[in-house]
Design an enzyme around this catalytic site. Structure first.
Site, PDB file in Angstrom:
ATOM      1  N   LYS A 186       2.093  30.131 -20.496  1.00  0.00           N
ATOM      2  CA  LYS A 186       0.771  30.526 -20.979  1.00  0.00           C
ATOM      3  C   LYS A 186       0.310  29.661 -22.158  1.00  0.00           C
ATOM      4  O   LYS A 186      -0.883  29.496 -22.373  1.00  0.00           O
ATOM      5  CB  LYS A 186       0.778  31.989 -21.415  1.00  0.00           C
ATOM      6  CG  LYS A 186       1.228  32.990 -20.365  1.00  0.00           C
ATOM      7  CD  LYS A 186       0.203  33.134 -19.249  1.00  0.00           C
ATOM      8  CE  LYS A 186       0.444  34.373 -18.395  1.00  0.00           C
ATOM      9  NZ  LYS A 186       1.679  34.314 -17.613  1.00  0.00           N
TER      10      LYS A 186
HETATM   11  C1  LIG Z   1       1.932  34.535 -16.298  1.00  0.00           C
HETATM   12  C2  LIG Z   1       3.240  34.125 -15.748  1.00  0.00           C
HETATM   13  C3  LIG Z   1       3.400  33.880 -14.371  1.00  0.00           C
HETATM   14  C4  LIG Z   1       2.274  34.092 -13.375  1.00  0.00           C
HETATM   15  O1  LIG Z   1       1.236  33.162 -13.514  1.00  0.00           O
HETATM   16  P1  LIG Z   1      -0.210  33.456 -12.899  1.00  0.00           P
HETATM   17  O2  LIG Z   1      -1.057  32.351 -13.347  1.00  0.00           O
HETATM   18  O3  LIG Z   1      -0.637  34.786 -13.441  1.00  0.00           O
HETATM   19  O4  LIG Z   1      -0.045  33.511 -11.409  1.00  0.00           O
HETATM   20  C5  LIG Z   1       4.627  33.455 -13.938  1.00  0.00           C
HETATM   21  N1  LIG Z   1       5.667  33.304 -14.783  1.00  0.00           N
HETATM   22  C6  LIG Z   1       5.551  33.535 -16.095  1.00  0.00           C
HETATM   23  C7  LIG Z   1       6.746  33.373 -16.977  1.00  0.00           C
HETATM   24  C8  LIG Z   1       4.329  33.929 -16.626  1.00  0.00           C
HETATM   25  O5  LIG Z   1       4.220  34.151 -17.936  1.00  0.00           O
END
Ligand SMILES: *Cc1c(COP(=O)(O)O)cnc(C)c1O
Length: 497
Positions: free
Chosen positions: A113
């Site tokens: 993120k």
């Molecule tokens: C948010 C997240 C995901 C999923 O990603 P999206 O863009 O919501 O599909 C997968 N793995 C981790 C560690 C995340 O923080």
């Protein structure tokens, strides 16, 4: 470059408006009206660039209302060397043969993120200056764990912003919870809710679109915006690392210019994989996008059958950031793949809202299947994958990445399609120490979060990220818990209104 809404084609806004507003008035998501095209020559010319320059090259095509100075300020601030533990920002690591891992977790909160949420506050404050001068932007976040912390870290002490984060009380890992409840900053607040992520997300969406609440905020010269991946400003930074990994694969000699690669993404809200789809539509040679889910496999079923049905058991898994039954960004894919059919998308989303399910035409799902493949992983396979991957390749992955690795191995076994592949790694294994340690040596019981980190470090020798190690000494600041029905009152309380 202009943006429209997935539920109303007549809307036209600038990038700054789309980012400052977050979500379109009628509840649709902002999407670019057309996509810039990158030739192989142009992509090849990015090989010698730093991540920052690659980011500028991609982003300037989308943020055409930002001046060059503004864009430089945003990108250089977001991806400054002291914020990331790798000078490559998002390095691509070869694991074995054609199997490569794109590590997206070298930022300040150790999850992917950060790639978007380090940039979003810059994009948002520049956008607000252009479109909503003087207003304080209130960022409301529903989080399954990682978004909350990354958004808090990105927005802390950013002028003219406040950020409120809601997380499911039992739906995040102890490390994730601690990361959020110890957050520093004068403009931040964190609250647990009794419910799961989908409850939190639905409540946040309804607060956003509640005219009465919006009016009360306006009186105080405040406006809501979103840091969830429904905001275009969250998605656009993610397109960059698909171009960047392709450049790194070229540089490593794993592919020649123009060769196709496959991309595998551990998926929750469908934001990360959608960014890969945009990169493909822009000319990046991606053959298949493989969507990997955990036991919450609503997307696997959709991508195989054309029926999206959220009326099913919800599982709390060891990959909590993917414990999601309503994948918001699928709406954008449906819009693009249906030939920009906003009426259809509005109708499907109304069905989802009313009945919890919808089915798309055979033709539409057949088109989607040409680009996407899908699979899911049981909890036991996550553990065995972490263990076997570590033993075979000395590569330690977290639970989310392990889901993707297993789905990819299944994909190759099933299709024989083993062209050079990039698997997105979305979190540091230390963020999920208990699960990872258990998988590696079955030995997490009895230990507290930080003892587990030490033990994992002893067993595997992998470096402990500094931001996680330093949590041990931080005081807990936020202990509020509320019911989902009371979230709007909580918003007023947290904003001191
Ligand atoms: C948010 C997240 C995901 C999923 O990603 P999206 O863009 O919501 O599909 C997968 N793995 C981790 C560690 C995340 O923080």
């Amino acid at each position: 470059m202009l943006y429209t809404s997935t539920r109303d084609n007549s809307i036209r806004v600038s990038a700054a408006q789309a980012i400052a507003q977050g979500i379109s008035e009628e509840g649709g998501l902002f999407v670019p009206v057309e996509l810039p095209q990158f030739s192989i020559e142009k992509i090849s010319s990015m090989v010698s660039m730093s991540y920052i320059d690659r980011a500028k090259t991609v982003l300037k095509e989308f943020l055409t209302d930002f001046t060059e100075d503004e864009l430089n300020y945003c990108v250089e601030g977001a991806y400054a060397a002291d914020k990331f533990s790798s000078s490559k920002i998002a390095p691509t690591v070869n694991v074995d043969g054609n199997k490569n891992i794109l590590e997206l977790w070298h930022g300040p909160t150790c999850a992917f993120k950060d790639m978007a949420l380090q940039l979003l506050p810059y994009l948002m404050t520049v956008s607000a200056k252009k479109t909503a001068d003087g207003k304080t932007i209130v960022i409301l976040v529903a989080t399954s764990g990682d978004t909350g912390k990354a958004a808090l870290e990105g927005f802390k002490n950013v002028e003219h912003t406040k950020i409120l984060v809601f997380y499911p009380v039992d739906g995040v890992s102890p490390m994730q919870k601690l990361q959020m409840t110890t957050q520093e900053g004068d403009n931040v607040a964190v609250c647990a809710i009794n419910g799961n992520f989908d409850d939190a997300q639905s409540a946040v969406k309804s607060i956003f679109t509640n005219a009465e609440i919006k009016a009360q905020l306006a009186e105080k010269n405040m406006m809501f915006s979103s840091a969830n991946s429904i905001n275009w400003g969250r998605l656009v930074p993610q397109i960059v690392y698909y171009f960047s990994t392709y450049c790194d694969m070229l540089e490593m000699g794993k592919i020649n210019a123009g060769d196709e690669i496959n991309v595998v993404v551990p998926t929750g809200n469908f934001g990360n994989i959608l960014a890969g789809y945009y990169a493909k539509k822009m000319g990046l040679p991606i053959k298949k996008l493989v969507c990997a889910s955990n036991s919450n496999n609503v997307l696997t079923d959709f991508l195989k059958t054309g029926t999206y049905n959220k009326n099913r058991d919800f599982y709390t898994t060891t990959s909590p950031s993917m414990d999601i039954l309503i994948s918001s960004n699928l709406e954008r894919l449906l819009y693009h793949m249906s030939g920009e059919n906003a009426e259809l998308v509005a109708d499907l989303m109304a069905q989802l809202n009313e009945k919890g399910e919808y089915t798309v035409s055979d033709e539409l799902i057949a088109d989607i299947k040409k680009v996407f493949s899908a699979g899911f992983t049981s909890e036991e396979s996550v553990d065995s994958t972490i263990k076997s991957h570590f033993e075979k390749f000395s590569y330690l992955c977290d639970t989310h990445t392990a889901v993707a690795v297993k789905v990819y191995d299944d994909y190759v076994a099933e299709t024989g399609d083993d062209i050079p592949t990039v698997i997105d790694s979305t979190a540091s294994p230390y963020k999920f120490s208990a699960s990872v340690l258990n998988a590696v040596n079955g030995n997490a019981a009895e230990l507290d979060e930080f003892e587990m980190v030490d033990e994992l470090n002893k067993v595997t020798g992998a470096d402990v990220p500094k931001p996680l190690a330093s949590l041990k000494d931080k005081a807990v600041r936020f202990t509020d818990v509320c019911n989902k029905e009371d979230m709007s009152q909580m918003v007023f309380k947290l904003l001191n209104l």
